[in-house]
Enzyme design. Structure first.
Site, PDB file in Angstrom:
ATOM      1  N   ASP A  55      -5.031   2.512  10.650  1.00 43.03           N
ATOM      2  CA  ASP A  55      -6.425   2.213  10.976  1.00 43.03           C
ATOM      3  C   ASP A  55      -6.489   1.933  12.482  1.00 43.03           C
ATOM      4  O   ASP A  55      -6.612   2.848  13.277  1.00 43.03           O
ATOM      5  CB  ASP A  55      -6.866   1.026  10.111  1.00 43.03           C
ATOM      6  CG  ASP A  55      -8.345   0.708  10.206  1.00 43.03           C
ATOM      7  OD1 ASP A  55      -9.124   1.584  10.579  1.00 43.03           O
ATOM      8  OD2 ASP A  55      -8.731  -0.435   9.914  1.00 43.03           O
TER       9      ASP A  55
ATOM     10  N   LYS B 284      -6.908   7.203  10.346  1.00 44.14           N
ATOM     11  CA  LYS B 284      -8.307   7.125  10.804  1.00 44.14           C
ATOM     12  C   LYS B 284      -8.304   7.173  12.337  1.00 44.14           C
ATOM     13  O   LYS B 284      -8.326   6.111  12.987  1.00 44.14           O
ATOM     14  CB  LYS B 284      -8.931   5.794  10.360  1.00 44.14           C
ATOM     15  CG  LYS B 284      -9.139   5.619   8.878  1.00 44.14           C
ATOM     16  CD  LYS B 284      -9.787   4.244   8.637  1.00 44.14           C
ATOM     17  CE  LYS B 284     -10.023   3.961   7.179  1.00 44.14           C
ATOM     18  NZ  LYS B 284     -10.515   2.581   6.952  1.00 44.14           N
TER      19      LYS B 284
ATOM     20  N   GLY C  72       0.788  -1.239   0.000  1.00 44.82           N
ATOM     21  CA  GLY C  72       0.000   0.000   0.000  1.00 44.82           C
ATOM     22  C   GLY C  72       0.812   1.277   0.000  1.00 44.82           C
ATOM     23  O   GLY C  72       0.403   2.288  -0.559  1.00 44.82           O
TER      24      GLY C  72
END
Ligand code: IMP
Ligand code: MG
Length: 178
Positions: A102, A130, A43
């Site tokens: 996350d 997040k 990612g």
């Protein structure tokens, strides 16, 4: 691909501007320190390659690959190293380059793992964060954008290995992953 996107939340231009800004901050903080940037695959790959072009001081790069998510979209908390670093980071400034924080479990694990190699410092640079999803208190040194609890794809981020090549960050339609 585009029809699976609910909404674009960060445009290509916004990404470019932010990456430039993060590059300038890292340049100022690590001038002549020859830091090692460790990209978390897969990612982080797009972010990493754009970011290093915006850092105006000598640096080295390396890559790590860990397993966190499978096909489903929630964190298992189990982190397995699939590809370890190849460079010696002892006494070196390390900057971990990640796509998204996350729960924070993955980066917490990686950061502890790298600290055991006695680097001079370990910093974290993430494109997305997040905050509402954090399960632990993680110190993030460089954050691109704070976002809500939606599942996002593009600019390196995938769902089941798809959408990484979208040039923006978009919210994936719920019916695709639920
Ligand atoms: P954490 O351990 O829960 O912080 O998970 C971090 C990893 O989960 C990231 O490196 C991503 O690979 C993946 N991930 C978390 N949220 C998303 C998302 O919204 N889209 C795509 N991948 C995500
Ligand atoms: Mg990742």
């Amino acid at each position: 691909m585009k029809q699976d996107i609910e909404k674009i939340i960060i445009s290509e231009e916004e990404l470019n501007n932010k990456v430039k800004e993060l590059g300038q901050r890292i340049t100022a903080d690590f001038k002549e320190e020859n830091p090692i940037l460790i990209c978390i695959l897969r990612g982080g790959a797009i972010f990493m390659s754009d970011l290093i072009k915006q850092i105006d001081t000598p640096l080295e790069i390396d890559f790590m690959s860990v397993s966190s998510y499978g096909r489903n979209s929630s964190s298992s908390g189990i982190v397995k190293i699939r590809k370890d670093i190849d460079v010696d980071i002892q006494n070196r400034h390390v900057i971990i380059v990640e796509d998204i924080v996350d729960t924070g479990l993955t980066l917490d694990y990686i950061s502890d793992y790298l600290k055991n190699h006695n680097p001079r410092s370990v910093s974290i640079c993430t494109l997305l964060d997040k905050p509402e999803a954090h399960k632990l208190d993680l110190k993030i040194d460089y954050t691109g954008f704070k976002i809500g609890n939606d599942f996002v794809v593009g600019y390196g981020l995938d769902f089941a290995e798809k959408y990484r090549n979208l040039p923006y960050i978009g919210i994936l339609k719920k019916e695709i992953y639920s």
